[in-house]
Design an enzyme around this catalytic site. Structure first.
Site, PDB file in Angstrom:
ATOM      1  N   GLY A  45       0.769  -1.229   0.169  1.00 51.36           N
ATOM      2  CA  GLY A  45       0.272  -0.657   0.060  1.00 51.36           C
ATOM      3  C   GLY A  45       0.604   0.995  -0.012  1.00 51.36           C
ATOM      4  O   GLY A  45       0.922   2.407   0.133  1.00 51.36           O
ATOM      5  N   SER A  46       2.087   0.951  -0.989  1.00 49.70           N
ATOM      6  CA  SER A  46       3.167   2.425  -0.426  1.00 49.70           C
ATOM      7  C   SER A  46       2.348   3.705  -1.324  1.00 49.70           C
ATOM      8  O   SER A  46       2.374   4.751  -1.401  1.00 49.70           O
ATOM      9  CB  SER A  46       4.220   2.018  -1.360  1.00 49.70           C
ATOM     10  OG  SER A  46       3.928   2.212  -2.479  1.00 49.70           O
TER      11      SER A  46
ATOM     12  N   HIS B   4       1.757   0.368 -12.876  1.00 51.24           N
ATOM     13  CA  HIS B   4       2.337  -0.812 -12.915  1.00 51.24           C
ATOM     14  C   HIS B   4       4.114  -0.539 -13.685  1.00 51.24           C
ATOM     15  O   HIS B   4       4.159   0.851 -13.560  1.00 51.24           O
ATOM     16  CB  HIS B   4       1.983  -1.093 -14.424  1.00 51.24           C
ATOM     17  CG  HIS B   4       2.629  -2.503 -15.274  1.00 51.24           C
ATOM     18  ND1 HIS B   4       1.920  -3.836 -14.471  1.00 51.24           N
ATOM     19  CD2 HIS B   4       3.500  -3.186 -15.376  1.00 51.24           C
ATOM     20  CE1 HIS B   4       3.391  -4.498 -14.429  1.00 51.24           C
ATOM     21  NE2 HIS B   4       4.162  -4.256 -15.544  1.00 51.24           N
TER      22      HIS B   4
HETATM   23  C1  GAR Z   1       3.283  -1.505  -7.139  1.00 50.54           C
HETATM   24  O1  GAR Z   1       4.977  -1.180  -7.495  1.00 50.54           O
HETATM   25  C2  GAR Z   1       2.460  -1.558  -8.239  1.00 50.54           C
HETATM   26  O2  GAR Z   1       3.077  -0.758  -9.546  1.00 50.54           O
HETATM   27  C3  GAR Z   1       2.843  -3.054  -8.575  1.00 50.54           C
HETATM   28  O3  GAR Z   1       2.304  -3.794  -7.831  1.00 50.54           O
HETATM   29  C4  GAR Z   1       3.196  -2.621  -6.487  1.00 50.54           C
HETATM   30  C5  GAR Z   1       2.282  -2.008  -5.663  1.00 50.54           C
HETATM   31  O4  GAR Z   1       3.129  -1.472  -3.933  1.00 50.54           O
HETATM   32  N1  GAR Z   1       1.297  -3.131  -9.612  1.00 50.54           N
HETATM   33  C6  GAR Z   1       1.809  -4.343 -10.612  1.00 50.54           C
HETATM   34  O5  GAR Z   1       2.158  -5.190 -11.074  1.00 50.54           O
HETATM   35  C7  GAR Z   1       0.225  -3.948 -11.273  1.00 50.54           C
HETATM   36  N2  GAR Z   1       0.526  -5.774 -12.294  1.00 50.54           N
HETATM   37  P1  GAR Z   1       2.307  -0.618  -2.834  1.00 50.54           P
HETATM   38  O6  GAR Z   1       1.506  -1.912  -2.197  1.00 50.54           O
HETATM   39  O7  GAR Z   1       3.279  -0.776  -2.321  1.00 50.54           O
HETATM   40  O8  GAR Z   1       1.923   0.395  -3.721  1.00 50.54           O
END
Ligand code: GAR
Length: 201
Positions: A11-12, A109
């Site tokens: 969830g950053s 992404h």
């Molecule tokens: C992020 O890097 C986002 O770009 C990726 O998941 C991570 C979530 O980080 N999403 C994908 O790969 C979608 N295909 P977070 O939970 O810290 O926001």
């Protein structure tokens, strides 16, 4: 504008959006609800800590993806959500969901789409040896990681850059790019023609 955020993990990006609202960068934006398919998602803790309504929906209680998505859409409609933000939401959303919110669902992404779709995109780009990678924010349609592209930002991979450093830099970019795309949407500056996104100047 009422925003609903779907997140499965850390969830950053959710946090970056919360911070952008709190700092006044994102105006006329309110996160009405955070929904997760993962009971242990740190994103749920972040929403609790920030007094944002949050909900875990257990996929085991639904027979099909459409039934699961019907529940999510029901909740989003109850909350009168106008923009749906996928922030590390690791489920592929159904055509039914896309149709209910077409043009109003965004995803982030960690690669320059259409390269390196799917999971572990940063690592895939790094291991492939590309010299440039980046981040994409796009509208979601029924294709995985392939809807109309709103914003992209690049980063050069130097020969001696470690994967960890690249991941850190990619996340820094994400945390600026997502609020920027949301801001454009709220200000009604985005429109789509023939699958291309244009920005009204
Ligand atoms: C992020 O890097 C986002 O770009 C990726 O998941 C991570 C979530 O980080 N999403 C994908 O790969 C979608 N295909 P977070 O939970 O810290 O926001």
């Amino acid at each position: 504008m009422k925003i609903g955020i779907l997140a499965s993990g850390n969830g950053s990006n959710l946090q970056a959006i919360i911070d952008s609202i709190n700092k006044g960068y994102l105006q006329n934006a309110e996160i009405s609800i955070v929904i997760s398919d993962n009971e242990n998602a740190y994103a749920l803790k972040r929403s609790k800590d920030n007094n944002i309504k949050n909900l875990y929906i257990n996929k085991k209680e639904y027979k099909t993806r459409i039934e699961y998505d019907t529940k999510i859409v029901e909740v989003l409609k109850e909350e009168k959500i106008e923009l749906v933000i996928l922030a590390g939401y690791l489920r592929w959303i159904s055509e039914y969901f896309v149709n209910e919110y077409r043009g109003r669902i965004m995803n982030i992404h960690p690669s320059l789409l259409p390269s390196f779709k799917g999971l572990n995109a940063i690592e895939k780009a790094y291991n492939y040896g590309v010299k440039i990678t980046g981040v994409t924010v796009h509208f979601v349609d029924e294709t995985e990681d392939a809807g109309p592209i709103i914003l992209q930002e690049t980063i050069i991979i130097n020969e001696n850059m470690s994967l960890e450093k690249l991941e850190e830099e990619i996340h820094k970019i994400e945390h600026k790019l997502y609020p920027k795309a949301i801001d454009l949407f709220i200000k009604d500056k985005l429109y789509i023609e023939n699958k291309k996104v244009f920005i009204r100047r």
